[in-house]
Design an enzyme around this catalytic site. Structure first.
Site, PDB file in Angstrom:
ATOM      1  N   ALA A 115       0.875  -1.004  -0.020  1.00  0.00           N
ATOM      2  CA  ALA A 115      -0.030   0.174  -0.108  1.00  0.00           C
ATOM      3  C   ALA A 115       0.832   1.191   0.133  1.00  0.00           C
ATOM      4  O   ALA A 115       1.828   1.281  -0.711  1.00  0.00           O
ATOM      5  CB  ALA A 115      -1.063  -0.095   1.216  1.00  0.00           C
ATOM      6  N   SER A 116       0.596   2.103   0.948  1.00  0.00           N
ATOM      7  CA  SER A 116       1.288   3.584   0.904  1.00  0.00           C
ATOM      8  C   SER A 116       2.640   3.445   1.227  1.00  0.00           C
ATOM      9  O   SER A 116       3.702   4.382   1.177  1.00  0.00           O
ATOM     10  CB  SER A 116       0.481   4.612   1.488  1.00  0.00           C
ATOM     11  OG  SER A 116      -0.612   5.013   0.954  1.00  0.00           O
ATOM     12  N   VAL A 117       3.126   2.258   1.785  1.00  0.00           N
ATOM     13  CA  VAL A 117       4.567   2.127   2.299  1.00  0.00           C
ATOM     14  C   VAL A 117       5.617   2.149   1.016  1.00  0.00           C
ATOM     15  O   VAL A 117       6.621   2.396   0.919  1.00  0.00           O
ATOM     16  CB  VAL A 117       4.662   0.816   3.210  1.00  0.00           C
ATOM     17  CG1 VAL A 117       6.186   0.426   3.357  1.00  0.00           C
ATOM     18  CG2 VAL A 117       4.166   1.049   4.344  1.00  0.00           C
ATOM     19  N   TYR A 209      -2.355  15.113   1.896  1.00  0.00           N
ATOM     20  CA  TYR A 209      -1.621  13.764   1.465  1.00  0.00           C
ATOM     21  C   TYR A 209      -2.393  13.324   0.004  1.00  0.00           C
ATOM     22  O   TYR A 209      -3.445  13.411  -0.198  1.00  0.00           O
ATOM     23  CB  TYR A 209      -2.198  12.754   2.580  1.00  0.00           C
ATOM     24  CG  TYR A 209      -1.721  11.361   2.202  1.00  0.00           C
ATOM     25  CD1 TYR A 209      -0.350  11.114   2.654  1.00  0.00           C
ATOM     26  CD2 TYR A 209      -2.272  10.388   1.491  1.00  0.00           C
ATOM     27  CE1 TYR A 209       0.292   9.973   2.479  1.00  0.00           C
ATOM     28  CE2 TYR A 209      -1.705   9.117   1.382  1.00  0.00           C
ATOM     29  CZ  TYR A 209      -0.281   8.655   1.868  1.00  0.00           C
ATOM     30  OH  TYR A 209       0.378   7.598   1.608  1.00  0.00           O
TER      31      TYR A 209
END
Length: 404
Positions: A115-117, A209
């Site tokens: 995901a956003s990692v 974000y």
């Protein structure tokens, strides 16, 4: 001693040929190795305190094992975890199923969608190109993406979530009618060019974000490097770091070998992929806790970029700091209970919930990957309090405030 004319001519031709081959060889070698001429594999040194022994590390690991077993039993944690201290792995564990329908057990070799990692890898790709002089952080996006309709937005603004652009996952729902057709990064750019979705605000006004910003960064990497974003990550990051179980999402992922977790709903129903999964940069990388440990350790070297370059990624960028947290390039920045400053990122996408925290002060890390977003990762504060306890003076102050 005199040589025959024919011999001299032959010698000169041979010498010229050798010189030519040498030059070509140098050019080819330079082309092949130009990314690693100065790279430094040596690790940044850190003083290990006397209390950190094999015995104390084992005790920390046993305590963490107890905590995570409680997470599994009472809070339903499903996934993998790896924790380090002073560069050493002190705990590693796997809980539950990679696929609840098949009852396929998770192992530490199971790959999860980050995901956003994934954003920290996108930022690294940009930093690699910046360090090589291929781009500058303050370049306009319009220099790289043809007909991009929004002026005044820089690469830096994309990296730090200050572009003000609207979320592609929202406007694509309205502008991409064929949901069976995968959406690509190029499609996102073309939708923005053709329809010009209204930005949320002007660039560099505030932090907001933005998945759109990181999808655009992936497109810039493709434009500058001349290769697909997936191939760039593979050749420039994953392969050099020997991250052998790390890859990007693709529609033919089912053909891959190895253990890959399936995303689930909080009710343990299997999540299906959709047309948004093929957009990369903001998400889309799959990896294991062991490969992410390699990534963490590489960031203490200069194997990818110089320390000065990386430091900027860990430097806050918010113009108005009303909150404790800040944001660098692909990393959130926050203080820990003990006063150290950590860099971290979390992720949530299509049945996956992920978290990676690094504390450069003691070279420690918390890496958690889950394919069941049931809120169990919200209890990470308990892990942070255990690994980075606040000094007694701070605890006393907090206790006094609680009595008022």
């Amino acid at each position: 001693m005199a040589f025959p004319k024919n011999y001299c001519l032959l010698f000169r031709c041979f010498a010229a040929a050798v010189l030519c081959l040498s030059l070509v060889g140098c050019q080819e070698t330079g082309k092949k190795n130009r990314f690693s001429l100065w790279k430094d594999d040596s690790k940044e040194e850190i003083a290990v305190p006397a209390w950190f022994t094999a015995d104390s590390a084992q005790k920390l690991g046993l305590r963490l094992d107890s905590l995570f077993k409680q997470f599994k039993k009472k809070r339903g944690f499903n996934g993998t975890v790896l924790v380090t201290k002073y560069d050493q792995v002190i705990y590693k564990g796997a809980f539950g199923f990679a696929d609840f329908y098949r009852k396929d057990s998770v192992t530490v070799q199971t790959a999860f969608q980050l995901a956003s990692v994934s954003k920290q890898f996108t930022a690294m790709a940009i930093m690699l190109l910046q360090e090589e002089g291929e781009l500058n952080y303050d370049d306009s996006v319009q220099q790289y993406l043809k007909n991009f309709p929004y002026k005044g937005i820089t690469i830096r603004a994309l990296l730090t979530h200050q572009s003000g652009l609207s979320n592609y996952t929202y406007f694509a729902d309205q502008l991409w009618p064929d949901r069976k057709k995968p959406l690509t990064n190029k499609d996102v750019v073309q939708l923005m060019v053709a329809h010009q979705p209204k930005p949320y605000f002007k660039p560099n006004v505030r932090f907001d974000y933005s998945n759109t910003g990181y999808s655009l960064l992936a497109s810039i990497v493709e434009e500058v490097s001349g290769m697909s974003f997936a191939k760039f990550l593979q050749e420039r990051i994953f392969e050099p770091l020997e991250m052998t179980h790390t890859f990007t999402y693709s529609v033919d992922m089912a053909t891959l070998t190895g253990k890959i977790a399936t995303g689930h709903t909080r009710n343990r129903q299997k999540r299906t992929t959709d047309y948004l999964d093929t957009v990369l940069g903001d998400k889309g990388i799959f990896s294991t806790v062991e490969d992410l440990y390699k990534w963490d350790q590489a960031l203490y070297t200069q194997k990818l970029v110089k320390r000065e370059t990386l430091q900027e990624a860990f430097t806050g960028s918010r113009p108005f700091k009303k909150q404790e947290e800040d944001y660098g390039f692909g990393w959130r920045i926050k203080p820990l209970p003990n006063g150290d400053t950590a860099v971290y990122h979390g992720g949530l996408w299509h049945g996956f919930s992920t978290y990676l925290l690094r504390n450069p002060k003691d070279h420690s890390a918390i890496i958690m990957l889950s394919n069941l977003p049931n809120g169990s990762l919200s209890y990470l504060e308990e892990i942070r309090q255990f690994l980075y306890p606040a000094p007694d003076s701070v605890k006393q102050t907090l206790a006094m405030k609680g009595k008022r």
